[in-house]
Structures are given as C-alpha cells and as structure tokens.
Design a protein around this motif. Structure first.
Motif, PDB file in Angstrom:
ATOM      1  N   MET A  79      81.956  46.604  20.250  1.00 39.66           N
ATOM      2  CA  MET A  79      82.244  47.737  19.934  1.00 39.66           C
ATOM      3  C   MET A  79      81.037  48.510  19.271  1.00 39.66           C
ATOM      4  SD  MET A  79      84.499  50.169  18.691  1.00 39.66           S
ATOM      5  CE  MET A  79      84.369  51.456  17.433  1.00 39.66           C
ATOM      6  N   ALA A  80      80.758  49.737  19.625  1.00 34.42           N
ATOM      7  CA  ALA A  80      79.590  50.378  18.910  1.00 34.42           C
ATOM      8  C   ALA A  80      79.599  51.920  19.012  1.00 34.42           C
ATOM      9  CB  ALA A  80      78.366  50.285  19.653  1.00 34.42           C
ATOM     10  N   ARG A  86      77.898  58.053  13.283  1.00 29.84           N
ATOM     11  CA  ARG A  86      78.577  57.267  12.537  1.00 29.84           C
ATOM     12  C   ARG A  86      79.318  57.740  11.295  1.00 29.84           C
ATOM     13  NH1 ARG A  86      74.652  51.915  13.621  1.00 29.84           N
ATOM     14  NH2 ARG A  86      75.107  52.004  15.669  1.00 29.84           N
ATOM     15  N   ILE A  88      81.592  59.371  10.290  1.00 27.84           N
ATOM     16  CA  ILE A  88      82.472  60.559  10.656  1.00 27.84           C
ATOM     17  C   ILE A  88      83.980  60.281  11.218  1.00 27.84           C
ATOM     18  CG2 ILE A  88      80.742  62.119  10.809  1.00 27.84           C
ATOM     19  CD1 ILE A  88      81.099  62.416  13.980  1.00 27.84           C
ATOM     20  N   GLY A  89      84.303  58.996  11.319  1.00 29.72           N
ATOM     21  CA  GLY A  89      85.566  58.593  11.643  1.00 29.72           C
ATOM     22  C   GLY A  89      85.662  58.269  13.294  1.00 29.72           C
ATOM     23  N   GLY A  91      84.508  55.509  14.928  1.00 30.97           N
ATOM     24  CA  GLY A  91      84.864  54.251  15.189  1.00 30.97           C
ATOM     25  C   GLY A  91      86.456  54.211  15.025  1.00 30.97           C
ATOM     26  N   ARG A  92      87.026  54.682  14.006  1.00 28.80           N
ATOM     27  CA  ARG A  92      88.506  54.608  13.730  1.00 28.80           C
ATOM     28  C   ARG A  92      88.995  55.207  14.912  1.00 28.80           C
ATOM     29  NH1 ARG A  92      88.953  56.771   8.972  1.00 28.80           N
ATOM     30  NH2 ARG A  92      89.410  55.115   7.771  1.00 28.80           N
ATOM     31  N   ASP A 113      85.531  38.622  17.221  1.00 27.44           N
ATOM     32  CA  ASP A 113      84.538  38.217  16.552  1.00 27.44           C
ATOM     33  C   ASP A 113      83.614  39.277  15.969  1.00 27.44           C
ATOM     34  OD1 ASP A 113      85.405  35.675  17.310  1.00 27.44           O
ATOM     35  OD2 ASP A 113      83.810  35.391  19.050  1.00 27.44           O
ATOM     36  N   ALA A 114      83.751  39.286  14.549  1.00 23.12           N
ATOM     37  CA  ALA A 114      83.101  40.677  14.007  1.00 23.12           C
ATOM     38  C   ALA A 114      81.778  40.308  13.311  1.00 23.12           C
ATOM     39  CB  ALA A 114      84.217  41.327  13.017  1.00 23.12           C
ATOM     40  N   THR A 117      78.262  42.538   8.798  1.00 26.34           N
ATOM     41  CA  THR A 117      78.261  43.955   8.595  1.00 26.34           C
ATOM     42  C   THR A 117      79.102  44.908   8.854  1.00 26.34           C
ATOM     43  OG1 THR A 117      76.935  44.139  10.571  1.00 26.34           O
ATOM     44  CG2 THR A 117      75.535  43.721   8.567  1.00 26.34           C
ATOM     45  N   TYR A 122      86.435  46.763   9.879  1.00 29.03           N
ATOM     46  CA  TYR A 122      87.768  46.480  10.626  1.00 29.03           C
ATOM     47  C   TYR A 122      88.740  46.251   9.294  1.00 29.03           C
ATOM     48  CZ  TYR A 122      84.784  45.711  14.694  1.00 29.03           C
ATOM     49  OH  TYR A 122      83.898  46.122  15.702  1.00 29.03           O
ATOM     50  N   LYS A 124      89.427  48.090   6.768  1.00 31.44           N
ATOM     51  CA  LYS A 124      89.980  49.229   6.595  1.00 31.44           C
ATOM     52  C   LYS A 124      90.848  49.766   7.900  1.00 31.44           C
ATOM     53  CE  LYS A 124      87.065  51.489   3.590  1.00 31.44           C
ATOM     54  NZ  LYS A 124      86.541  52.371   2.984  1.00 31.44           N
TER      55      LYS A 124
HETATM   56  C1  LIG Z   1      80.680  49.416  12.555  1.00 28.56           C
HETATM   57  C2  LIG Z   1      80.617  50.762  13.242  1.00 28.56           C
HETATM   58  C3  LIG Z   1      81.382  50.563  14.620  1.00 28.56           C
HETATM   59  C4  LIG Z   1      81.627  51.692  12.538  1.00 28.56           C
HETATM   60  O1  LIG Z   1      81.650  52.995  13.142  1.00 28.56           O
HETATM   61  P1  LIG Z   1      81.886  54.369  12.436  1.00 28.56           P
HETATM   62  O2  LIG Z   1      82.304  55.398  13.232  1.00 28.56           O
HETATM   63  O3  LIG Z   1      80.786  54.719  11.624  1.00 28.56           O
HETATM   64  O4  LIG Z   1      83.033  54.285  11.416  1.00 28.56           O
HETATM   65  P2  LIG Z   1      84.167  55.218  10.862  1.00 28.56           P
HETATM   66  O5  LIG Z   1      83.492  56.528  10.520  1.00 28.56           O
HETATM   67  O6  LIG Z   1      85.225  55.338  11.914  1.00 28.56           O
HETATM   68  O7  LIG Z   1      84.701  54.556   9.365  1.00 28.56           O
HETATM   69  C5  LIG Z   1      86.014  54.175   9.265  1.00 28.56           C
HETATM   70  C6  LIG Z   1      86.034  53.744   7.811  1.00 28.56           C
HETATM   71  O8  LIG Z   1      85.362  52.542   7.507  1.00 28.56           O
HETATM   72  C7  LIG Z   1      84.336  52.729   6.771  1.00 28.56           C
HETATM   73  N1  LIG Z   1      82.916  52.003   7.335  1.00 28.56           N
HETATM   74  C8  LIG Z   1      82.334  52.398   8.487  1.00 28.56           C
HETATM   75  N2  LIG Z   1      81.314  51.433   8.905  1.00 28.56           N
HETATM   76  C9  LIG Z   1      81.478  50.626   7.851  1.00 28.56           C
HETATM   77  C10 LIG Z   1      80.749  49.147   7.348  1.00 28.56           C
HETATM   78  N3  LIG Z   1      79.612  48.612   8.517  1.00 28.56           N
HETATM   79  N4  LIG Z   1      81.120  48.633   6.533  1.00 28.56           N
HETATM   80  C11 LIG Z   1      82.111  48.938   5.501  1.00 28.56           C
HETATM   81  N5  LIG Z   1      82.991  50.097   5.879  1.00 28.56           N
HETATM   82  C12 LIG Z   1      82.564  50.695   6.914  1.00 28.56           C
HETATM   83  C13 LIG Z   1      83.978  54.323   6.645  1.00 28.56           C
HETATM   84  O9  LIG Z   1      83.148  54.341   5.343  1.00 28.56           O
HETATM   85  C14 LIG Z   1      85.505  54.671   6.690  1.00 28.56           C
HETATM   86  O10 LIG Z   1      86.024  54.609   5.492  1.00 28.56           O
HETATM   87  P3  LIG Z   1      87.136  55.447   4.837  1.00 28.56           P
HETATM   88  O11 LIG Z   1      88.210  55.582   5.748  1.00 28.56           O
HETATM   89  O12 LIG Z   1      87.227  54.956   3.522  1.00 28.56           O
HETATM   90  O13 LIG Z   1      86.158  57.052   4.894  1.00 28.56           O
HETATM   91  C15 LIG Z   1      79.272  51.424  13.698  1.00 28.56           C
HETATM   92  O14 LIG Z   1      78.739  51.444  12.322  1.00 28.56           O
HETATM   93  C16 LIG Z   1      78.406  50.713  14.425  1.00 28.56           C
HETATM   94  O15 LIG Z   1      78.296  51.171  15.804  1.00 28.56           O
HETATM   95  N6  LIG Z   1      77.796  49.604  14.052  1.00 28.56           N
HETATM   96  C17 LIG Z   1      76.625  48.986  14.813  1.00 28.56           C
HETATM   97  C18 LIG Z   1      77.321  48.338  15.977  1.00 28.56           C
HETATM   98  C19 LIG Z   1      78.121  47.110  15.253  1.00 28.56           C
HETATM   99  O16 LIG Z   1      77.805  46.640  14.312  1.00 28.56           O
HETATM  100  N7  LIG Z   1      79.405  46.944  15.988  1.00 28.56           N
HETATM  101  C20 LIG Z   1      80.449  46.040  15.582  1.00 28.56           C
HETATM  102  C21 LIG Z   1      80.106  44.844  16.231  1.00 28.56           C
HETATM  103  S1  LIG Z   1      81.314  43.571  15.704  1.00 28.56           S
END
Ligand SMILES: CC(C)(COP(=O)(O)OP(=O)(O)OC[C@H]1O[C@@H](n2cnc3c(N)ncnc32)[C@H](O)[C@@H]1OP(=O)(O)O)[C@@H](O)C(=O)NCCC(=O)NCCS
Length: 148
Positions: A79-80, A86, A88-89, A91-92, A113-114, A117, A122, A124
């Motif tokens: 997942m990325a 990032r 802005i929702g 990932g959700r 397996d998360a 960071t 997840y 949420k």
């Molecule tokens: C982790 C990741 C997938 C999150 O995606 P994103 O599009 O930024 O997340 P969203 O905007 O949909 O966030 C949804 C909610 O989670 C929260 N959130 C996002 N990233 C977070 C993080 N790393 N830690 C804690 N909370 C997080 C947001 O603040 C949001 O909260 P809200 O509903 O209270 O506003 C993205 O940061 C990413 O690709 N990271 C690098 C690769 C990675 O780590 N992948 C996962 C491997 S297991």
C-alpha cells in the motif's frame, strides 16, 4: 483535491497499468529502504489483485496489492500513496473502496503486515494489531487484521 472523486481501477497483471503501479511501488516502498525487487518479491503476483487509485486525468495517486489466502481471507500488501497526495484522504479512499470490492467477492477478513509508521493510519480504518512487533524489510512491523 477531493479524494472521494478519485477512481479505483483493478489493473491486469503484466499490462501497462501493472507496470505503472510496479514503478510506483518501487519508488515509494523499495528505493527509500535501499532495496530493489527480487524474483521472490514478485513471485505469485499473477494470482494477486492489483488496484490503482487515479485522478480524473488518469494520474496514478496510490496503489495496493491484495493476495487472496483462501475463500474468505485476503492479505493486503504494498500500500502506498504518492507523496504529494498524502493526508488528503486518498489512502482511506483506496482502502475503503478495495474493502467494498473484496466484500462483494465474498471475502470476510483482511490481514496485513503494517509498518509501525503506518499503524495509526490503519487503526483509523478499523484494523487492529495482533501480536508483537517483528522486523521485515529492515523495519518494525505489526500484524493487523479487520473483519469486513
Ligand atoms: C500510510 C499512508 C498509506 C497513508 O496514506 P494517506 O493518503 O496519507 O492517508 P489519509 O489521508 O487517507 O489518512 C486517513 C487518516 O489517517 C491519518 N494518517 C495518515 N497517515 C498516518 C500515519 N502515518 N500515522 C497515523 N495516522 C495517519 C490521517 O491523518 C487521517 O486521519 P483523520 O481521518 O483523522 O483525518 C501513506 O502515508 C504512505 O503511502 N506512506 C508511505 C508508504 C507506507 O508506509 N505504506 C504502508 C506500508 S504498510
């Protein structure tokens, strides 16, 4: 940008969409760790499901891979979200959309397996930690699950 207007598409293994997603996975999940793909990483991907999240102009914003484990259980991996989209929702939107697709196909439980960071992200979305921390691709991970 409104994440709810982004479009989820399943991409066919081996096609142009898959190659684009693979390049994103490499850039966002492997290169930052100083790793590259091994044959073992990609083994079995022909039997897995590949999803991309796209903007209205077809820009790839995020991706995820689903590995069916049996009739009812699937593993979420790779997942990325692109850095500039990032928090802005996006990932959700992708996870919830893929959960809906999997539910329609009869799946009942998602495991993963998360990275430590990403655990807060997840959580949420309703995923719960199971067990202790372990190391994978050089970084701490937790097993997480959700009944969908
Ligand atoms: C982790 C990741 C997938 C999150 O995606 P994103 O599009 O930024 O997340 P969203 O905007 O949909 O966030 C949804 C909610 O989670 C929260 N959130 C996002 N990233 C977070 C993080 N790393 N830690 C804690 N909370 C997080 C947001 O603040 C949001 O909260 P809200 O509903 O209270 O506003 C993205 O940061 C990413 O690709 N990271 C690098 C690769 C990675 O780590 N992948 C996962 C491997 S297991």
């Amino acid at each position: 940008m409104n994440a709810n207007k982004m479009i989820i598409r399943e991409v066919e293994f081996g096609g142009d969409g898959y190659r684009e997603v693979l390049a994103m996975r490499d850039r966002l999940l492997r290169v930052p760790l100083g790793l590259t793909w091994s044959q073992a990483d990609l083994e079995g991907e022909a039997e897995q499901l590949h999803f991309g999240l796209y903007d209205h102009d077809d820009t790839l914003i995020a991706c995820v891979v689903i590995k069916p484990l049996d009739e009812h259980n699937a593993k979420l991996r790779q997942m990325a979200v692109d850095e500039q989209y990032r928090q802005i929702g996006a990932g959700r939107r992708l996870i919830q959309g893929v959960e809906d697709i999997l539910k329609q196909r009869g799946f009942r439980c998602i495991k993963m397996d998360a990275r430590d960071t990403a655990v807060g992200f997840y959580r949420k979305l309703g995923y719960e930690i199971q067990g202790d921390v372990f190391t994978q691709v050089t970084i701490p991970h937790f097993r997480m699950t959700k009944v969908i």
